[in-house]
Design a protein around this motif. Structure first.
Motif, PDB file in Angstrom:
ATOM      1  N   ILE A  79     -39.761  41.802 -10.162  1.00  0.00           N
ATOM      2  CA  ILE A  79     -39.937  40.531 -10.870  1.00  0.00           C
ATOM      3  C   ILE A  79     -39.424  40.704 -12.295  1.00  0.00           C
ATOM      4  N   ASP A  80     -39.406  39.599 -13.023  1.00  0.00           N
ATOM      5  CA  ASP A  80     -38.965  39.636 -14.406  1.00  0.00           C
ATOM      6  C   ASP A  80     -40.131  40.040 -15.303  1.00  0.00           C
ATOM      7  N   GLU A  81     -39.809  40.591 -16.450  1.00  0.00           N
ATOM      8  CA  GLU A  81     -40.878  41.032 -17.355  1.00  0.00           C
ATOM      9  C   GLU A  81     -41.619  39.856 -17.979  1.00  0.00           C
ATOM     10  N   ASN A  82     -41.075  38.657 -17.810  1.00  0.00           N
ATOM     11  CA  ASN A  82     -41.756  37.463 -18.316  1.00  0.00           C
ATOM     12  C   ASN A  82     -42.686  36.817 -17.278  1.00  0.00           C
ATOM     13  N   ASP A  83     -42.540  37.241 -16.032  1.00  0.00           N
ATOM     14  CA  ASP A  83     -43.427  36.713 -14.994  1.00  0.00           C
ATOM     15  C   ASP A  83     -44.846  37.247 -15.194  1.00  0.00           C
ATOM     16  N   ASP A  84     -45.807  36.493 -14.672  1.00  0.00           N
ATOM     17  CA  ASP A  84     -47.201  36.916 -14.823  1.00  0.00           C
ATOM     18  C   ASP A  84     -47.632  37.859 -13.696  1.00  0.00           C
ATOM     19  N   VAL A  85     -48.513  38.757 -14.034  1.00  0.00           N
ATOM     20  CA  VAL A  85     -49.171  39.589 -13.022  1.00  0.00           C
ATOM     21  C   VAL A  85     -50.669  39.632 -13.301  1.00  0.00           C
ATOM     22  N   TYR A  86     -51.433  39.838 -12.231  1.00  0.00           N
ATOM     23  CA  TYR A  86     -52.827  40.229 -12.408  1.00  0.00           C
ATOM     24  C   TYR A  86     -52.860  41.733 -12.604  1.00  0.00           C
ATOM     25  N   PHE A  87     -53.578  42.159 -13.624  1.00  0.00           N
ATOM     26  CA  PHE A  87     -53.757  43.584 -13.837  1.00  0.00           C
ATOM     27  C   PHE A  87     -55.213  43.924 -13.549  1.00  0.00           C
ATOM     28  N   VAL A  88     -55.423  44.930 -12.710  1.00  0.00           N
ATOM     29  CA  VAL A  88     -56.776  45.354 -12.344  1.00  0.00           C
ATOM     30  C   VAL A  88     -56.913  46.851 -12.549  1.00  0.00           C
ATOM     31  N   LYS A  89     -57.936  47.219 -13.258  1.00  0.00           N
ATOM     32  CA  LYS A  89     -58.203  48.640 -13.484  1.00  0.00           C
ATOM     33  C   LYS A  89     -59.598  48.936 -12.965  1.00  0.00           C
ATOM     34  N   ARG A  90     -59.667  49.893 -12.083  1.00  0.00           N
ATOM     35  CA  ARG A  90     -60.949  50.202 -11.437  1.00  0.00           C
ATOM     36  C   ARG A  90     -61.192  51.699 -11.347  1.00  0.00           C
ATOM     37  N   VAL A  91     -62.470  52.057 -11.335  1.00  0.00           N
ATOM     38  CA  VAL A  91     -62.842  53.415 -10.958  1.00  0.00           C
ATOM     39  C   VAL A  91     -63.601  53.321  -9.650  1.00  0.00           C
ATOM     40  N   ARG A  92     -63.249  54.175  -8.718  1.00  0.00           N
ATOM     41  CA  ARG A  92     -63.940  54.166  -7.429  1.00  0.00           C
ATOM     42  C   ARG A  92     -64.825  55.397  -7.314  1.00  0.00           C
ATOM     43  N   TYR A  93     -65.956  55.200  -6.669  1.00  0.00           N
ATOM     44  CA  TYR A  93     -66.900  56.301  -6.488  1.00  0.00           C
ATOM     45  C   TYR A  93     -67.125  56.551  -5.014  1.00  0.00           C
ATOM     46  N   ILE A  94     -67.277  57.803  -4.671  1.00  0.00           N
ATOM     47  CA  ILE A  94     -67.566  58.158  -3.284  1.00  0.00           C
ATOM     48  C   ILE A  94     -68.775  59.081  -3.280  1.00  0.00           C
TER      49      ILE A  94
END
Lengths: 234, 234
Positions: free
Chosen positions: A114-129
């Motif tokens: 995609i283009d750098e001007n297009d929108d994205v959802y950014f998600v940052k997560r930590v997972r635990y096991i």
DNA sequence: TTGATAAATTATACCGTAACAATTATAATG
DNA sequence: CATTATAATTGTTACGGTATAATTTATCAA
């Protein structure tokens, strides 16, 4: 759901119900044909699917056998099911650190084509096991495909939502993997020390039409990272 | 060689010859049918094979497209071809450190599902890529299946020999993977220092009849270990 | 131009049939 | 009893055909 997929599911259930083990034999093709009242080619297709999934293997002239990898406690690395499905045996939780709409990094734009001007959802997560940190995960979703996300969806199964909620069909993925050393930031999130080893995995998920919708970078806690991959010959 | 495999190979060649890139479209099914003078189902089977291999993806109502992962310099982790096939782009050599017949370790016996009194070929090798150490490899071969090995075979492609020389058919494999720290011995072979990270992979290879014939433990030099895996949804 | 609707294109599902090939079981042979 | 040949079992390949579903293109109306 398609017939051959249903039958494949039914056969899987049969294997579960009868507690079949590695190497155990299934009924022969003709029996399965009769039992499910479908043609030979449909049963064949179902078994092909199960073979791809690593559930059975077939030997001409001999029969259909259950395939199982033997080791327990390993995480199945791929199969585009997200984590949830694979890890029913484990106690998994996750903590959402960040969730917002933004412009993608150059790297993310490139991988999502995609283009750098297009929108994205950014998600940052930590997972635990089982109470331990499993991984730190940064994901970019093409917003023109994944049109809406919220904290609830993100802490549940995103992939389930994509399939059921958005009605999209997930096709294939490319997975890049290497070993490295933890940065200070990564170490902090994972409760480890800088310079310790990490498994770094980048994945690009595509829809069935070939469009990439998810670019994810995952850093695994090496202590919790035991993976299994089942493969077939061509 | 089977018809649909030949056609799959021909289509792959077509892609190469025409230098088709990711997303490029192939001729439609009907055209391919006519071109290769086979029935629709045979073409379909060929394309299915190519889809499994990650060479193409198909979109109903739209066409058949080339699939390629974009990054160069990554080693394809599985596909039971041994190393040779995957790594044509790299300069690969190997040094045989040990080759003998012995009784298997308990671990090896377990993974090969043989008795500890049965014989195995034990092979220990260091592999080099572009002049750097790539990995240290210890393999156990069930001697009742792999009846003969010598240094020449071992330094060439064992898998090619198993297929062509012994006429065996390789079926599927289970691959276990984790990250750890190099022991003193491993570090010595790889020209690294004890305590540095490693990627450790254990693989059990099976024939098409389900019998395990090769149990291998590989320790990768983390600096040289960039892997790519292509997967499909089910 | 937009948006909806219909038509054309294209791959997929499913059925049925016949021939084939690998394995295993059985019988024949020495 | 071991070996070899034969038959039975069982999955695989390949063909043909019909119907279906997803995508793209064309058409038409607003």
């Amino acid at each position: 759901m398609l017939k051959y997929q249903q039958i494949a599911a039914a056969i899987e259930k049969y294997i579960e119900d009868h507690a079949l083990q590695q190497g155990d034999k299934l009924p022969v093709l003709e029996t399965l044909m009769a039992q499910f009242e479908v043609s030979k080619s449909t049963i064949t297709k179902s078994l092909e699917l199960l073979e791809k999934k690593g559930v059975v293997f077939q030997v001409r002239g001999s029969g259909i056998f259950v395939r199982r990898h033997k080791r327990k406690g390993y995480i199945s690395l791929f199969s585009n099911q997200g984590f949830k499905k694979d890890l029913e045996d484990f106690h998994l939780t996750s903590e959402v650190i960040e969730l917002n709409v933004r412009k993608p990094s150059q790297e993310a734009a490139l991988n999502l084509t995609i283009d750098e001007n297009d929108d994205v959802y950014f998600v940052k997560r930590v997972r635990y096991i089982n109470g331990q940190t499993l991984c730190l995960e940064e994901s970019y979703y093409n917003k023109s495909i994944i049109t809406y996300l919220n904290k609830e969806i993100v802490s549940e199964s995103i992939f389930h939502y994509i399939r059921e909620g958005l009605g999209l069909k997930i096709g294939f993925s490319d997975l890049y993997l290497h070993v490295g050393l933890l940065t200070e930031e990564e170490a902090a999130y994972l409760g480890l020390k800088k310079g310790m080893p990490k498994l770094h995995v980048e994945t690009i998920f595509h829809l069935t039409n070939g469009k990439p919708f998810d670019f994810s970078k995952i850093t695994y806690n090496y202590e919790q990272s035991q993976f299994v991959i089942q493969t077939n010959s061509f």
